[in-house]
Design a protein around this motif. Sequence first.
Motif, mmCIF file in Angstrom:
data_model
loop_
_atom_site.group_PDB
_atom_site.id
_atom_site.type_symbol
_atom_site.label_atom_id
_atom_site.label_comp_id
_atom_site.label_asym_id
_atom_site.label_seq_id
_atom_site.Cartn_x
_atom_site.Cartn_y
_atom_site.Cartn_z
ATOM 1 N N LEU A 62 0.850 -1.193 0.000
ATOM 2 C CA LEU A 62 0.000 0.000 0.000
ATOM 3 C C LEU A 62 0.881 1.237 0.000
ATOM 4 C CD1 LEU A 62 -2.696 -0.733 2.754
ATOM 5 C CD2 LEU A 62 -3.049 -0.809 0.286
ATOM 6 N N ARG A 63 0.446 2.258 -0.718
ATOM 7 C CA ARG A 63 1.089 3.571 -0.637
ATOM 8 C C ARG A 63 -0.039 4.593 -0.677
ATOM 9 N NH1 ARG A 63 6.223 4.048 -4.604
ATOM 10 N NH2 ARG A 63 7.161 5.168 -2.845
ATOM 11 N N ILE A 64 -0.298 5.191 0.464
ATOM 12 C CA ILE A 64 -1.425 6.111 0.596
ATOM 13 C C ILE A 64 -0.886 7.509 0.826
ATOM 14 C CG2 ILE A 64 -3.499 6.656 1.918
ATOM 15 C CD1 ILE A 64 -3.682 3.682 2.625
ATOM 16 N N PRO A 65 -1.143 8.436 -0.091
ATOM 17 C CA PRO A 65 -0.599 9.786 0.066
ATOM 18 C C PRO A 65 -1.287 10.574 1.166
ATOM 19 C CG PRO A 65 -1.975 9.652 -1.891
ATOM 20 C CD PRO A 65 -1.865 8.264 -1.363
ATOM 21 N N LYS A 66 -0.592 11.555 1.686
ATOM 22 C CA LYS A 66 -1.149 12.397 2.731
ATOM 23 C C LYS A 66 -2.393 13.126 2.217
ATOM 24 C CE LYS A 66 3.121 13.103 5.348
ATOM 25 N NZ LYS A 66 4.079 14.073 5.916
ATOM 26 N N GLY A 67 -3.418 13.183 3.073
ATOM 27 C CA GLY A 67 -4.632 13.908 2.739
ATOM 28 C C GLY A 67 -5.660 13.124 1.959
ATOM 29 N N GLU A 68 -5.413 11.849 1.730
ATOM 30 C CA GLU A 68 -6.352 11.035 0.960
ATOM 31 C C GLU A 68 -7.349 10.340 1.881
ATOM 32 O OE1 GLU A 68 -5.177 8.774 -2.708
ATOM 33 O OE2 GLU A 68 -5.514 7.061 -1.405
ATOM 34 N N ILE A 69 -8.542 10.071 1.354
ATOM 35 C CA ILE A 69 -9.477 9.143 1.981
ATOM 36 C C ILE A 69 -9.414 7.860 1.158
ATOM 37 C CG2 ILE A 69 -11.859 8.658 2.633
ATOM 38 C CD1 ILE A 69 -12.353 11.666 2.768
ATOM 39 N N THR A 115 -5.095 11.889 7.214
ATOM 40 C CA THR A 115 -5.339 10.889 6.173
ATOM 41 C C THR A 115 -6.253 9.817 6.749
ATOM 42 O OG1 THR A 115 -3.157 11.308 5.220
ATOM 43 C CG2 THR A 115 -4.243 9.227 4.619
ATOM 44 N N VAL A 116 -7.299 9.463 6.014
ATOM 45 C CA VAL A 116 -8.292 8.512 6.505
ATOM 46 C C VAL A 116 -8.257 7.242 5.654
ATOM 47 C CG1 VAL A 116 -10.730 8.099 7.006
ATOM 48 C CG2 VAL A 116 -9.770 10.394 7.310
ATOM 49 N N VAL A 117 -8.181 6.099 6.327
ATOM 50 C CA VAL A 117 -8.236 4.796 5.660
ATOM 51 C C VAL A 117 -9.400 4.046 6.293
ATOM 52 C CG1 VAL A 117 -6.973 2.726 5.003
ATOM 53 C CG2 VAL A 117 -5.726 4.845 5.488
ATOM 54 N N LEU A 118 -10.349 3.605 5.467
ATOM 55 C CA LEU A 118 -11.522 2.960 6.047
ATOM 56 C C LEU A 118 -11.852 1.646 5.352
ATOM 57 C CD1 LEU A 118 -14.364 3.543 4.159
ATOM 58 C CD2 LEU A 118 -13.786 5.851 4.865
#
Length: 254
Positions: free
Chosen positions: A26-33, A200-203
């Motif tokens: 996983l690579r999740i950028p800052k500020g992403e949902i 940053t939100v991961v749901l």
Amino acid sequence: MTEWALETAGLTKRFSGLVAVDGVDLRIPKGEIRGVVGPNGAGKTTLFNLISGLYVASSGAVKVSGRDITTAPPHTRAAMGLGRTYQTPHIFPELSLFDNVAVGLAGARTLREATFGRRGPREAVVAELQEALDFMHLPTSLGALAGTLSFGAQKRLEIARALVGRPSVLMLDEPAAGLNRSEIDELAVLVRAIRERGVTVVLIEHNMRVVMGLCDRITVLDFGKKIAEGTADEVRADPLVIAAYLGGVTHAPV
């Protein structure tokens, strides 16, 4: 250059002969949902448990804001900016809303950092906890008991508790589960407001209306593997995703 809020590399969890999470990157950028979806048993909650430190990874790595937290215990991960909630709210029903949120404040920061401010120790703490309750549309009265809240309000209380730790990444495990339509709409507004605060939100979510309408990008798991990733339109049209949800074969035969 993209700043990554959360990264995993080859993250794997084996339970004897079962591989519950299988080499997930996983690579999740800052500020992403970011949404994480998949059929029942796909490995979604196990992935969250690995990232938050409830499970020890069999192999692979986890980073938050570029810092390796793979071997860190859960409380250290919280102090380094990782917050989470659970599908069934983990609250203390016999305690006040105020005290429930205070647990998150104490758990994520040192006592000195949490209690001393320009308004003095008690005033600073009370103001911060009441602000978190107000932000999540909850009573700010010091005496209101958590056990008297509706199920939806208990979920918001758990989010408030996570937020007072000032996370850079907030992981929500099925936040819409058990909520009615109006509560889901309220939740979506709150999640966007949390992102506007720089979190940053991961749901994880089974409600696809929520996922498709709220998430910037979606990661799809099946049998512990990442099978697709992209925008709502890209994921919706992916043949592997369609097969996973309709019962087709999504992995190579052994």
